[in-house]
Design a protein around this motif. Structure first.
Motif, PDB file in Angstrom:
ATOM      1  N   LYS A 228     -12.420 -12.387   9.254  1.00  0.00           N
ATOM      2  CA  LYS A 228     -13.566 -11.482   9.344  1.00  0.00           C
ATOM      3  C   LYS A 228     -13.447 -10.326   8.360  1.00  0.00           C
ATOM      4  N   MET A 229     -12.213 -10.011   7.927  1.00  0.00           N
ATOM      5  CA  MET A 229     -11.993  -8.852   7.076  1.00  0.00           C
ATOM      6  C   MET A 229     -11.002  -9.180   5.963  1.00  0.00           C
ATOM      7  N   PHE A 230     -11.069  -8.365   4.909  1.00  0.00           N
ATOM      8  CA  PHE A 230     -10.094  -8.449   3.826  1.00  0.00           C
ATOM      9  C   PHE A 230      -9.847  -7.038   3.314  1.00  0.00           C
ATOM     10  N   LEU A 231      -8.574  -6.670   3.171  1.00  0.00           N
ATOM     11  CA  LEU A 231      -8.185  -5.339   2.699  1.00  0.00           C
ATOM     12  C   LEU A 231      -7.366  -5.467   1.426  1.00  0.00           C
ATOM     13  N   LYS A 232      -7.746  -4.705   0.408  1.00  0.00           N
ATOM     14  CA  LYS A 232      -6.962  -4.597  -0.823  1.00  0.00           C
ATOM     15  C   LYS A 232      -6.630  -3.133  -1.052  1.00  0.00           C
ATOM     16  N   LEU A 233      -5.356  -2.842  -1.264  1.00  0.00           N
ATOM     17  CA  LEU A 233      -4.898  -1.508  -1.646  1.00  0.00           C
ATOM     18  C   LEU A 233      -4.056  -1.644  -2.906  1.00  0.00           C
ATOM     19  N   ALA A 234      -4.365  -0.814  -3.907  1.00  0.00           N
ATOM     20  CA  ALA A 234      -3.658  -0.912  -5.183  1.00  0.00           C
ATOM     21  C   ALA A 234      -3.232   0.477  -5.663  1.00  0.00           C
ATOM     22  N   PRO A 235      -2.221   1.068  -5.034  1.00  0.00           N
ATOM     23  CA  PRO A 235      -1.700   2.350  -5.537  1.00  0.00           C
ATOM     24  C   PRO A 235      -0.775   2.147  -6.734  1.00  0.00           C
ATOM     25  N   ARG A 236      -0.978   2.988  -7.746  1.00  0.00           N
ATOM     26  CA  ARG A 236      -0.079   3.004  -8.900  1.00  0.00           C
ATOM     27  C   ARG A 236       0.507   4.419  -9.023  1.00  0.00           C
ATOM     28  N   PHE A 237       1.711   4.505  -9.550  1.00  0.00           N
ATOM     29  CA  PHE A 237       2.428   5.774  -9.601  1.00  0.00           C
ATOM     30  C   PHE A 237       2.772   6.077 -11.057  1.00  0.00           C
ATOM     31  N   SER A 238       2.215   7.169 -11.567  1.00  0.00           N
ATOM     32  CA  SER A 238       2.298   7.486 -12.987  1.00  0.00           C
ATOM     33  C   SER A 238       3.712   7.865 -13.399  1.00  0.00           C
ATOM     34  N   LEU A 239       4.271   7.127 -14.348  1.00  0.00           N
ATOM     35  CA  LEU A 239       5.568   7.474 -14.902  1.00  0.00           C
ATOM     36  C   LEU A 239       5.468   8.720 -15.778  1.00  0.00           C
ATOM     37  N   ASP A 240       4.330   8.905 -16.431  1.00  0.00           N
ATOM     38  CA  ASP A 240       4.121  10.102 -17.243  1.00  0.00           C
ATOM     39  C   ASP A 240       4.179  11.349 -16.376  1.00  0.00           C
ATOM     40  N   ALA A 241       3.470  11.310 -15.222  1.00  0.00           N
ATOM     41  CA  ALA A 241       3.436  12.472 -14.343  1.00  0.00           C
ATOM     42  C   ALA A 241       4.787  12.700 -13.667  1.00  0.00           C
ATOM     43  N   MET A 242       5.474  11.623 -13.294  1.00  0.00           N
ATOM     44  CA  MET A 242       6.771  11.772 -12.614  1.00  0.00           C
ATOM     45  C   MET A 242       7.837  12.345 -13.544  1.00  0.00           C
ATOM     46  N   THR A 243       7.790  11.957 -14.811  1.00  0.00           N
ATOM     47  CA  THR A 243       8.817  12.402 -15.748  1.00  0.00           C
ATOM     48  C   THR A 243       8.419  13.664 -16.507  1.00  0.00           C
ATOM     49  N   GLY A 244       7.111  14.006 -16.489  1.00  0.00           N
ATOM     50  CA  GLY A 244       6.642  15.134 -17.277  1.00  0.00           C
ATOM     51  C   GLY A 244       6.638  14.869 -18.766  1.00  0.00           C
ATOM     52  N   LYS A 245       6.694  13.601 -19.147  1.00  0.00           N
ATOM     53  CA  LYS A 245       6.739  13.220 -20.555  1.00  0.00           C
ATOM     54  C   LYS A 245       5.511  12.393 -20.931  1.00  0.00           C
ATOM     55  N   ASP A 246       5.137  12.478 -22.176  1.00  0.00           N
ATOM     56  CA  ASP A 246       4.053  11.667 -22.721  1.00  0.00           C
ATOM     57  C   ASP A 246       4.640  10.324 -23.155  1.00  0.00           C
TER      58      ASP A 246
ATOM     59  N   ILE B 158       4.264   2.656 -12.354  1.00  0.00           N
ATOM     60  CA  ILE B 158       4.817   1.680 -11.432  1.00  0.00           C
ATOM     61  C   ILE B 158       3.648   1.195 -10.590  1.00  0.00           C
ATOM     62  N   SER B 159       3.403  -0.104 -10.567  1.00  0.00           N
ATOM     63  CA  SER B 159       2.197  -0.645  -9.945  1.00  0.00           C
ATOM     64  C   SER B 159       2.524  -1.437  -8.684  1.00  0.00           C
ATOM     65  N   THR B 160       1.701  -1.253  -7.666  1.00  0.00           N
ATOM     66  CA  THR B 160       1.818  -2.039  -6.441  1.00  0.00           C
ATOM     67  C   THR B 160       0.431  -2.526  -6.041  1.00  0.00           C
ATOM     68  N   LEU B 161       0.404  -3.570  -5.225  1.00  0.00           N
ATOM     69  CA  LEU B 161      -0.847  -4.142  -4.743  1.00  0.00           C
ATOM     70  C   LEU B 161      -0.579  -4.827  -3.407  1.00  0.00           C
ATOM     71  N   PHE B 162      -1.480  -4.627  -2.452  1.00  0.00           N
ATOM     72  CA  PHE B 162      -1.345  -5.224  -1.129  1.00  0.00           C
ATOM     73  C   PHE B 162      -2.650  -5.922  -0.764  1.00  0.00           C
ATOM     74  N   ASN B 163      -2.583  -7.225  -0.477  1.00  0.00           N
ATOM     75  CA  ASN B 163      -3.730  -8.013  -0.028  1.00  0.00           C
ATOM     76  C   ASN B 163      -3.477  -8.493   1.398  1.00  0.00           C
ATOM     77  N   VAL B 164      -4.352  -8.122   2.308  1.00  0.00           N
ATOM     78  CA  VAL B 164      -4.177  -8.470   3.718  1.00  0.00           C
ATOM     79  C   VAL B 164      -5.518  -8.922   4.276  1.00  0.00           C
ATOM     80  N   ASP B 165      -5.529 -10.028   5.037  1.00  0.00           N
ATOM     81  CA  ASP B 165      -6.772 -10.435   5.677  1.00  0.00           C
ATOM     82  C   ASP B 165      -6.674 -10.268   7.191  1.00  0.00           C
ATOM     83  N   GLY B 166      -7.788 -10.529   7.876  1.00  0.00           N
ATOM     84  CA  GLY B 166      -7.879 -10.275   9.308  1.00  0.00           C
ATOM     85  C   GLY B 166      -7.199 -11.306  10.175  1.00  0.00           C
ATOM     86  N   LYS B 167      -6.556 -12.309   9.563  1.00  0.00           N
ATOM     87  CA  LYS B 167      -5.900 -13.362  10.338  1.00  0.00           C
ATOM     88  C   LYS B 167      -4.394 -13.163  10.426  1.00  0.00           C
ATOM     89  N   ILE B 168      -3.923 -11.997  10.033  1.00  0.00           N
ATOM     90  CA  ILE B 168      -2.491 -11.796   9.941  1.00  0.00           C
ATOM     91  C   ILE B 168      -1.809 -11.980  11.291  1.00  0.00           C
TER      92      ILE B 168
END
Length: 279
Positions: free
Chosen positions: A97-115, A126-136
């Motif tokens: 009945k449902m599908f959830l996608k979450l895709a948080p990414r974490f900036s290496l530039d911002a974490m290190t303070g460097k260009d 650093i990239s992450t992605l989570f795919n979850v449906d309602g049948k879990i």
């Protein structure tokens, strides 16, 4: 199920068209956020059992933004809102009945303070992605997590394009199962005097190195093949509060599921129609 960047974030995109520079310590200077509700209708969304492609409606809450080191995109889909038995995702189809996608990414530039930009690469993540449906809860649902690296890349004509390279960890099976390359874009290309505009937006997801799975001899008994993917190409009209659009989506053994195997159809073309209200 699509991936798109809202027109509400157009101003933020234009501000971020150059390489990120957080050397001044202000990691929040490029912050923004957006949210919208999309009323969708899909024809021939895959995978589907053979002969069951009657189409379905769904409501999508889509959101994203930037806060410090975190660059976020996500959506929640609720399918077949009226539970219409004439639609292909109904109570008798064993579909989620449902599908959830979450895709948080974490900036290496911002974490290190460097260009960390170079050439067409504007920012690294650093990239992450989570795919979850309602049948879990049933034990046979989808719970895929992806871990890897990403970048914002300036592509000719398309402009700033998100690209990510992941390893896939199947949390249900507790194993690593292949790789995925993803890219997504949002390209305004025609502006009108009233401030509205047309955009070309979409994404590509391609997986490979997947463990093949079969429940017996013959193609009809095969569940998974070693590669697969999908691509979405959308044309949308945007105003400040609304958008209307159409998307053409191509599937090729999508999610690595074998076309003509246990799941039925996993290769073909789907059509998506959307009416959007932006919060």
């Amino acid at each position: 199920m699509k991936k798109m960047l809202a027109g509400a974030a157009l101003t933020a995109l234009s501000l971020n068209a150059f390489a990120a520079d957080y050397s001044d310590g202000d990691i929040h200077k490029n912050d923004y956020k957006w949210m919208q509700f999309n009323l969708m209708y899909a024809l021939n969304q895959l995978p589907q059992a053979d002969g069951s492609h009657t189409g379905h409606d769904y409501l999508e809450m889509e959101f994203g933004g930037r806060s410090g080191i975190v660059d976020l995109y996500g959506y929640l889909d609720v399918f077949n809102l009226t539970n219409n038995e004439g639609q292909d995702m109904n109570s008798n189809s064993n579909s989620s009945k449902m599908f959830l996608k979450l895709a948080p990414r974490f900036s290496l530039d911002a974490m290190t303070g460097k260009d960390l930009s170079f050439g067409p690469v504007q920012e690294m993540y650093i990239s992450t992605l989570f795919n979850v449906d309602g049948k879990i809860g049933s034990g046979n649902g989808l719970y895929n997590t992806f871990w890897g690296v990403g970048a914002d890349v300036m592509v000719p004509w398309l402009g700033k394009t998100g690209m990510n390279l992941y390893g896939l960890y199947d949390a249900n099976e507790s194993k690593w199962d292949g790789y995925q390359f993803s890219m997504n874009w949002f390209k305004p290309f025609k502006f009108f005097e009233n401030g509205s505009f047309l955009s070309f937006q979409g994404y590509v997801d391609y997986q490979w190195g997947i463990d093949e799975v079969s429940f017996g001899a013959g193609t009809e008994n095969q569940l998974k093949t070693d590669k697969g993917g999908a691509a979405f190409f959308g044309l949308y009209w945007h105003s400040d509060r609304y958008s209307v659009g159409y998307g053409l989506k191509g599937f090729k053994d999508v999610y690595g599921l074998k076309d003509g195997g246990v799941v039925g159809d996993a290769t073909g073309w789907g059509h998506y129609f959307a009416i959007t209200y932006k919060i």
